[in-house]
Design a protein around this motif. Sequence first.
Motif, PDB file in Angstrom:
ATOM      1  N   PHE A 166     -10.791  26.938  49.826  1.00 12.59           N
ATOM      2  CA  PHE A 166     -11.487  28.211  49.650  1.00 12.59           C
ATOM      3  C   PHE A 166     -11.090  28.963  48.383  1.00 12.59           C
ATOM      4  CE2 PHE A 166      -7.936  28.801  52.574  1.00 12.59           C
ATOM      5  CZ  PHE A 166      -7.247  29.877  52.035  1.00 12.59           C
ATOM      6  N   ASN A 167     -10.082  28.491  47.661  1.00 12.63           N
ATOM      7  CA  ASN A 167      -9.719  29.102  46.381  1.00 12.63           C
ATOM      8  C   ASN A 167      -9.118  28.017  45.480  1.00 12.63           C
ATOM      9  OD1 ASN A 167      -8.795  30.666  44.214  1.00 12.63           O
ATOM     10  ND2 ASN A 167      -8.266  32.392  45.536  1.00 12.63           N
ATOM     11  N   PRO A 168      -9.950  27.113  44.984  1.00 12.48           N
ATOM     12  CA  PRO A 168      -9.425  25.999  44.186  1.00 12.48           C
ATOM     13  C   PRO A 168      -8.733  26.443  42.914  1.00 12.48           C
ATOM     14  CG  PRO A 168     -11.829  26.078  44.122  1.00 12.48           C
ATOM     15  CD  PRO A 168     -11.398  27.030  45.185  1.00 12.48           C
ATOM     16  N   GLY A 169      -9.174  27.564  42.320  1.00 11.18           N
ATOM     17  CA  GLY A 169      -8.537  28.050  41.106  1.00 11.18           C
ATOM     18  C   GLY A 169      -7.088  28.438  41.336  1.00 11.18           C
ATOM     19  N   LEU A 170      -6.839  29.177  42.415  1.00 16.87           N
ATOM     20  CA  LEU A 170      -5.475  29.574  42.751  1.00 16.87           C
ATOM     21  C   LEU A 170      -4.626  28.358  43.092  1.00 16.87           C
ATOM     22  CD1 LEU A 170      -3.300  31.665  43.359  1.00 16.87           C
ATOM     23  CD2 LEU A 170      -4.281  31.936  45.653  1.00 16.87           C
ATOM     24  N   ALA A 171      -5.195  27.413  43.841  1.00 18.86           N
ATOM     25  CA  ALA A 171      -4.458  26.207  44.207  1.00 18.86           C
ATOM     26  C   ALA A 171      -4.031  25.437  42.963  1.00 18.86           C
ATOM     27  CB  ALA A 171      -5.306  25.330  45.117  1.00 18.86           C
ATOM     28  N   ALA A 172      -4.944  25.261  42.037  1.00 16.93           N
ATOM     29  CA  ALA A 172      -4.642  24.497  40.822  1.00 16.93           C
ATOM     30  C   ALA A 172      -3.617  25.220  39.952  1.00 16.93           C
ATOM     31  CB  ALA A 172      -5.920  24.245  40.037  1.00 16.93           C
ATOM     32  N   ALA A 173      -3.765  26.534  39.802  1.00 21.27           N
ATOM     33  CA  ALA A 173      -2.837  27.301  38.973  1.00 21.27           C
ATOM     34  C   ALA A 173      -1.430  27.291  39.576  1.00 21.27           C
ATOM     35  CB  ALA A 173      -3.330  28.736  38.821  1.00 21.27           C
ATOM     36  N   SER A 174      -1.338  27.461  40.887  1.00 20.25           N
ATOM     37  CA  SER A 174      -0.032  27.443  41.547  1.00 20.25           C
ATOM     38  C   SER A 174       0.606  26.067  41.432  1.00 20.25           C
ATOM     39  CB  SER A 174      -0.162  27.852  43.012  1.00 20.25           C
ATOM     40  OG  SER A 174      -0.915  26.901  43.750  1.00 20.25           O
ATOM     41  N   GLN A 175      -0.227  25.020  41.506  1.00 13.41           N
ATOM     42  CA  GLN A 175       0.289  23.659  41.384  1.00 13.41           C
ATOM     43  C   GLN A 175       0.935  23.438  40.017  1.00 13.41           C
ATOM     44  OE1 GLN A 175       0.152  21.850  44.048  1.00 13.41           O
ATOM     45  NE2 GLN A 175       0.102  19.677  43.581  1.00 13.41           N
ATOM     46  N   GLN A 176       0.317  23.952  38.977  1.00 13.10           N
ATOM     47  CA  GLN A 176       0.875  23.791  37.638  1.00 13.10           C
ATOM     48  C   GLN A 176       2.193  24.539  37.497  1.00 13.10           C
ATOM     49  OE1 GLN A 176      -0.430  21.629  35.263  1.00 13.10           O
ATOM     50  NE2 GLN A 176       1.646  22.018  34.500  1.00 13.10           N
ATOM     51  N   ILE A 177       2.280  25.716  38.113  1.00 11.79           N
ATOM     52  CA  ILE A 177       3.538  26.466  38.071  1.00 11.79           C
ATOM     53  C   ILE A 177       4.657  25.677  38.739  1.00 11.79           C
ATOM     54  CG2 ILE A 177       4.715  28.525  38.957  1.00 11.79           C
ATOM     55  CD1 ILE A 177       2.077  30.047  38.562  1.00 11.79           C
ATOM     56  N   VAL A 178       4.365  25.091  39.893  1.00 12.13           N
ATOM     57  CA  VAL A 178       5.390  24.325  40.614  1.00 12.13           C
ATOM     58  C   VAL A 178       5.761  23.061  39.843  1.00 12.13           C
ATOM     59  CG1 VAL A 178       5.901  23.078  42.743  1.00 12.13           C
ATOM     60  CG2 VAL A 178       4.728  25.285  42.847  1.00 12.13           C
TER      61      VAL A 178
END
Length: 285
Positions: free
Chosen positions: A201-213
């Motif tokens: 439901f929020n692919p942008g947030l998921a992808a951005a958080s993944q890059q941070i991790v």
Amino acid sequence: MRRAFKILLTTVVASAVVTVPSAQAAADDSHATGYYLALGDSLAQGFQFFVPGQPYYSPDGYVPLVHAALSASDPKLDLDNISCGGESTVSLLGGSQLPGVASSCGSPGFYRDLYPHRVQIDEAVNFLHAHKGKVSVVTIDIGGNDVLPCLSTLDPACVQLGLGRIATNLDRILDELQATAPDVRIVGMTYYNPVACVLPFNPGLAAASQQIVLNLNAVLVSVYGAHGVEVADVAGAFAVANLAASAQAATAWTWFCHPQHFGNVHPNSAGYQVIAEAFLDVLGP
């Protein structure tokens, strides 16, 4: 979405700060043949969510699970878990921090009550001195809270500040531990991405958080490697290299997308078991 997410993250961190008990007392030398010293943040404490009347140190956390496994071959191995919910690399070295500066466990008075020797690193160094030659292993998870606030803003400057602090502070933490006990075995860990579960439901947030991790783990692996410290591949166990698989792992093994605990970044019991197994893969039988 981001505003609500920020509120949820603040609630999670605050709950970790409020419910931390006093540090565990050092084990009695009269019966122990060795010690397992655990350092870190709320993951090392086994935090899931606060339930009044229940102990903060969860028996389902990865530290007691690792200790139980190691104790199977060494029944007199004692555990001293001096971790603290909300701890960052900044506060592990320096104690209480203002909320706008860095994450920490609580107020200066809270640290005085929690750590007789002032802060977590001082407590660890004192323990290693007091039990010289008898500490079999030290585990540490730290760094997640240095970048956790950035997950609510996705601010690149916030991320870079946090990563820089981790690189500098973790290097100093390991220097102090290894100077005190040069032969002690230290095992660190990489982090999973609890936010990945929002992918549907929020692919942008998921992808951005993944890059941070991913960036966080790259810094951790680099610093641990420079010190010859082994690393439990928690990121691999949670499939952080693949966003879709990471989302499935976060859904199954963390509380973040649970309807009753949405925004809680901590693992559930199954997730802590996965983390424990990652440590045991390094530590062996």
